[in-house]
Design a protein around this motif. Structure first.
Motif, PDB file in Angstrom:
ATOM      1  N   TYR A 125       0.845  -1.191   0.000  1.00  0.00           N
ATOM      2  CA  TYR A 125       0.000   0.000   0.000  1.00  0.00           C
ATOM      3  C   TYR A 125       0.880   1.241   0.000  1.00  0.00           C
ATOM      4  CZ  TYR A 125      -4.549  -2.169   0.765  1.00  0.00           C
ATOM      5  OH  TYR A 125      -5.707  -2.872   0.620  1.00  0.00           O
ATOM      6  N   GLY A 126       0.458   2.240  -0.746  1.00  0.00           N
ATOM      7  CA  GLY A 126       1.215   3.478  -0.829  1.00  0.00           C
ATOM      8  C   GLY A 126       2.075   3.553  -2.076  1.00  0.00           C
ATOM      9  N   ALA A 127       2.298   2.419  -2.740  1.00  0.00           N
ATOM     10  CA  ALA A 127       3.101   2.422  -3.955  1.00  0.00           C
ATOM     11  C   ALA A 127       2.338   3.127  -5.075  1.00  0.00           C
ATOM     12  CB  ALA A 127       3.443   0.993  -4.368  1.00  0.00           C
ATOM     13  N   ARG A 128       3.067   3.833  -5.955  1.00  0.00           N
ATOM     14  CA  ARG A 128       2.419   4.524  -7.071  1.00  0.00           C
ATOM     15  C   ARG A 128       2.271   3.613  -8.280  1.00  0.00           C
ATOM     16  NH1 ARG A 128       5.141  10.507  -6.932  1.00  0.00           N
ATOM     17  NH2 ARG A 128       3.886  11.247  -5.194  1.00  0.00           N
ATOM     18  N   SER A 129       3.165   2.621  -8.378  1.00  0.00           N
ATOM     19  CA  SER A 129       3.101   1.708  -9.513  1.00  0.00           C
ATOM     20  C   SER A 129       3.732   0.388  -9.119  1.00  0.00           C
ATOM     21  CB  SER A 129       3.824   2.296 -10.727  1.00  0.00           C
ATOM     22  OG  SER A 129       5.182   2.506 -10.421  1.00  0.00           O
ATOM     23  N   SER A 140       0.241   1.622 -13.115  1.00  0.00           N
ATOM     24  CA  SER A 140       0.051   2.681 -12.131  1.00  0.00           C
ATOM     25  C   SER A 140      -1.061   2.265 -11.172  1.00  0.00           C
ATOM     26  CB  SER A 140      -0.306   3.986 -12.834  1.00  0.00           C
ATOM     27  OG  SER A 140      -0.462   5.018 -11.892  1.00  0.00           O
ATOM     28  N   GLY A 142      -1.378   3.963  -7.617  1.00  0.00           N
ATOM     29  CA  GLY A 142      -1.669   4.892  -6.535  1.00  0.00           C
ATOM     30  C   GLY A 142      -1.549   6.331  -6.972  1.00  0.00           C
ATOM     31  N   GLY A 143      -1.931   7.217  -6.084  1.00  0.00           N
ATOM     32  CA  GLY A 143      -1.756   8.641  -6.319  1.00  0.00           C
ATOM     33  C   GLY A 143      -2.915   9.270  -7.064  1.00  0.00           C
ATOM     34  N   SER A 144      -3.237   8.779  -8.254  1.00  0.00           N
ATOM     35  CA  SER A 144      -4.337   9.353  -9.027  1.00  0.00           C
ATOM     36  C   SER A 144      -5.300   8.254  -9.458  1.00  0.00           C
ATOM     37  CB  SER A 144      -3.778  10.077 -10.258  1.00  0.00           C
ATOM     38  OG  SER A 144      -3.238   9.140 -11.156  1.00  0.00           O
ATOM     39  N   THR A 145      -6.417   8.686 -10.021  1.00  0.00           N
ATOM     40  CA  THR A 145      -7.407   7.714 -10.453  1.00  0.00           C
ATOM     41  C   THR A 145      -7.200   7.304 -11.911  1.00  0.00           C
ATOM     42  OG1 THR A 145      -8.907   9.505 -11.027  1.00  0.00           O
ATOM     43  CG2 THR A 145      -9.149   8.508  -8.831  1.00  0.00           C
TER      44      THR A 145
END
Length: 154
Positions: A125-129, A140, A142-145
């Motif tokens: 959890y918390g990873a962006r990709s 991708s 995390g971070g954006s939808t």
């Protein structure tokens, strides 16, 4: 003083009758418990109450976890050996290949299907990709939808 005991092979599972109760999950069987040798990875049986066990095969002394200690398992990323460790540890070093493995609890990881080959991937959890080990596709997560995916050549 460690108790020298020979490795005890795991017997084949007997046919279960409706009145049969399986042994407790902590490895305890009556007046004995079991653990994995820290040296040669053999299964050792020892009397309940022992504080350490000396393996008769490799003479390694393995500390016995305190009663009631919850154990967890993971597969080593280096040599694929099954590792047993005390639940709550953040990392586990393999006694075979010395790889330090990150020990994540079930609630610290998530899953996503690879955008390239649809393989189910696990990530923290918390990873962006997350990069797929099969096709090297980076998905991708995390971070954006948005579902922006990148392809890296290996």
């Amino acid at each position: 003083m460690p108790v020298p005991l020979a490795p005890y092979p795991t017997p084949p599972a007997p046919a279960l009758s409706p009145s049969h109760t399986p042994p407790p999950a902590n490895g305890s069987t009556g007046g004995q418990s079991q653990l994995v040798c820290s040296g040669c990875r053999n299964l050792l049986m020892y009397p309940v109450g022992a504080i350490s066990v000396c393996c008769a095969v490799c003479n390694a002394v393995t500390a016995v976890p305190p009663p009631g200690t919850e154990m967890a398992q993971l597969v080593c990323g280096g040599c694929h050996t099954l590792l047993v460790y005390i639940r709550g540890a953040t990392s586990v070093q393999c006694s075979c290949c010395h790889t330090v493995n990150l020990a994540l609890e079930a609630n610290q990881v998530a899953h996503v299907n690879c955008g390239g080959c649809r393989m189910l991937l696990m990530y923290q959890y918390g990873a962006r990709s997350v990069k797929c080990a099969v096709c090297s596709f980076v998905t991708s997560v995390g971070g954006s939808t948005s579902t922006t995916d990148l392809k890296f050549n290996s």
